[in-house]
Write a protein that holds these residues in place. Structure first.
Motif, PDB file in Angstrom:
ATOM      1  N   LEU A   1       1.801   2.921  -5.051  1.00  0.00           N
ATOM      2  CA  LEU A   1       0.879   1.792  -5.001  1.00  0.00           C
ATOM      3  C   LEU A   1      -0.089   1.816  -6.183  1.00  0.00           C
ATOM      4  N   ASP A   2      -0.439   3.006  -6.637  1.00  0.00           N
ATOM      5  CA  ASP A   2      -1.363   3.125  -7.767  1.00  0.00           C
ATOM      6  C   ASP A   2      -0.759   2.550  -9.048  1.00  0.00           C
ATOM      7  N   GLU A   3       0.566   2.570  -9.121  1.00  0.00           N
ATOM      8  CA  GLU A   3       1.230   2.050 -10.315  1.00  0.00           C
ATOM      9  C   GLU A   3       1.469   0.542 -10.254  1.00  0.00           C
ATOM     10  N   ALA A   4       1.296  -0.042  -9.070  1.00  0.00           N
ATOM     11  CA  ALA A   4       1.547  -1.475  -8.915  1.00  0.00           C
ATOM     12  C   ALA A   4       0.455  -2.282  -9.603  1.00  0.00           C
ATOM     13  N   ARG A   5       0.853  -3.373 -10.247  1.00  0.00           N
ATOM     14  CA  ARG A   5      -0.120  -4.183 -10.985  1.00  0.00           C
ATOM     15  C   ARG A   5      -0.772  -5.244 -10.098  1.00  0.00           C
ATOM     16  N   THR A   6      -0.052  -5.730  -9.100  1.00  0.00           N
ATOM     17  CA  THR A   6      -0.582  -6.814  -8.275  1.00  0.00           C
ATOM     18  C   THR A   6      -0.464  -6.465  -6.789  1.00  0.00           C
ATOM     19  N   ALA A   7      -1.203  -7.224  -5.983  1.00  0.00           N
ATOM     20  CA  ALA A   7      -1.115  -7.058  -4.535  1.00  0.00           C
ATOM     21  C   ALA A   7       0.285  -7.409  -4.035  1.00  0.00           C
ATOM     22  N   GLN A   8       0.914  -8.392  -4.686  1.00  0.00           N
ATOM     23  CA  GLN A   8       2.264  -8.768  -4.275  1.00  0.00           C
ATOM     24  C   GLN A   8       3.251  -7.627  -4.507  1.00  0.00           C
ATOM     25  N   ASP A   9       3.088  -6.892  -5.602  1.00  0.00           N
ATOM     26  CA  ASP A   9       3.944  -5.730  -5.847  1.00  0.00           C
ATOM     27  C   ASP A   9       3.736  -4.676  -4.748  1.00  0.00           C
TER      28      ASP A   9
END
Length: 490
Positions: free
Chosen positions: A455-463
């Motif tokens: 999750l820390d690597e995700a750029r957006t909430a959708q990701d």
């Protein structure tokens, strides 16, 4: 059965005993297997499909019992004819009297008769006396007298069958109801043919009559339970469609990412997903919501009303509408939960629910929140995650006058909040057993916290939502679930 019988027809010969015995053995083995399966099917009377299945088993056993008895008759051959009578009665009037069948035997449900048209005399088997409920010492009824035993509405049917047989030489194959002494009504199936004399004229009428009352009763039961099952399924399909339409009308219409508030530099990047139950076609009372308030704050909420179906979805819509209305009016999360509890406590239909409600203040990046028997939000920061310490709050509708505390949490740019409902993990928590609920919550929270590095690597909430769905989407869930992700933007 041939189209006509001759008055001097030879006596029927039984088939080889070995082949019929083999058929009888097969039939009895099948009866045993069928009865074993039937005994394992014990419906409680509430499930239409169980009742329909049990009715089919009963019908199959009735038919196998009949087949067993008929094969025994076939093996043993025709009943013996007694020695010629010394009475002046004509030979055609002498009744063959086989041994009286054992009490309760299905053999007593099949009888035969012959009516001599030249002498207007009749010959009945003893089984027919039992079927029609007649005194064996009484004389057999003639064709003209037979309708006196028949149910009024069925007399025209019998008259038509007999007339067609005697006049047009048509085989008889039909059913009618009889009224036995005492008022007992039975259904009789009659098969017969004319018996011709040497010059081709009809000399008599021969028939086999079978009591099919139990068989027809079983068939009616199958038909009724099948119709009940179809109505139940149609009702379930209709209810499911209505619940889906209501849910779609109430839950936020946005898909993908949403940023709130729309104005101002400090925003939340939002995404959510609804995961339906894999064990039930019924829609539950789960919801998620995000709403920009007039003071620039953002409302975040998730919740679950226990149960499934249109009534529960309607109740969820009522709760969600109340949450939105009170939040727009400025009600803070703790007081909002107390008012929701009063709302559920005052409803005619008792219900329990859980919820978490948050107000995000963008100017200070502060989250003010309260919960009612619901899993606490998870906060992810710098590659690790933790569960927020929940303020006190019991399930909605559990007790009158409950007080709900609220807590505050300071957030930072890049922080990620995950809100979810109970059904995210396999197994369904029971409000009556708090320990089960805690186990379910712990399992969900631990699995979500394990996703922290990804999750820390995700750029957006959708990701982030996509990762959660990949983790939980294939699970066998007994209940619906919702997940709402909010990412604090710089």
């Amino acid at each position: 059965m041939s189209s006509h019988l001759s008055a001097d027809r030879p006596a029927a010969q039984p088939p080889g005993r070995g082949s019929v015995d083999a058929l009888i053995s097969q039939t009895r083995r099948l009866k045993g297997d069928m009865d074993a399966v039937r005994q394992d099917t014990r419906p409680d009377g509430s499930d239409p499909q169980d009742r329909w299945q049990r009715a089919l088993y009963d019908l199959a056993l009735h038919q196998l019992n009949d087949l067993d008895e008929h094969l025994a008759q076939l093996r043993d051959g025709p009943p013996p004819v007694p020695a010629a009578s010394t009475s002046p009665e004509p030979e055609s009037a002498v009744r063959a009297v086989p041994p009286v069948p054992r009490r309760g035997s299905l053999l007593s449900r099949v009888g035969s008769a012959e009516w001599n048209l030249l002498t207007d005399e009749a010959s009945w088997s003893s089984e027919l006396y039992q079927i029609l409920g007649r005194d064996p010492a009484a004389p057999p009824l003639t064709l003209d007298e037979l309708p006196s035993l028949v149910w009024d509405a069925d007399r025209p049917r019998l008259t038509t069958m007999v007339t067609d047989c005697l006049v047009d030489a048509k085989p008889i194959d039909g059913e009618f109801r009889i009224v036995r002494p005492g008022g007992d009504i039975r259904t009789v199936h009659m098969m017969g043919e004319p018996v011709l004399d040497p010059d081709g004229s009809t000399a008599s009428m021969w028939a086999v009559l079978r009591d099919v009352s139990e068989l027809r009763r079983s068939q009616r039961t199958v038909s009724e339970t099948r119709d009940s099952l179809q109505r139940h399924r149609h009702h379930a399909q209709t209810e499911h469609r209505l619940a889906v339409e209501l849910q779609e009308a109430v839950l936020p219409p946005w898909r993908g990412s949403l940023r709130l508030p729309h104005q101002g530099p400090e925003t939340l990047d939002l995404a959510a997903h609804y995961l339906p139950s894999t064990a039930s076609a019924l829609i539950g009372g789960d919801w998620y919501d995000a709403l920009e308030l007039a003071d620039g704050e953002t409302l975040l909420s998730v919740g679950d009303l226990t149960g499934h179906g249109v009534a529960v979805t309607s109740g969820m819509a009522t709760l969600l509408g109340a949450v939105r209305g009170m939040a727009v009016a400025g009600t803070q999360p703790g007081q909002l939960m107390a008012l929701l509890n009063q709302l559920l406590d005052a409803t005619v239909q008792p219900a329990l629910g859980s919820a978490v409600c948050c107000r995000y203040r963008p100017e200070t990046r502060t989250l003010v929140w309260a919960q009612a028997g619901h899993p606490a939000p998870l906060l992810f920061r710098d590659g690790t995650g933790r569960r927020l310490r929940p303020p006190a709050g019991v399930l909605l509708g559990a007790t009158s006058g409950a007080v709900y505390e609220q807590a505050e949490e300071a957030l930072r740019p890049g922080d990620l909040l995950v809100l979810h409902t109970e059904g995210l993990v396999p197994g369904r928590w029971d409000c009556r057993h708090p320990s089960d609920a805690e186990n379910g919550r712990g399992t969900a929270a631990n699995r979500l916290l394990d996703l922290a590095p990804r999750l820390d690597e995700a750029r957006t909430a959708q990701d982030c939502v996509r990762m959660v769905v990949e983790e939980f989407g294939e699970d066998e869930r007994e209940d619906d679930a919702c997940v709402l992700v909010a990412k604090v933007m710089c």
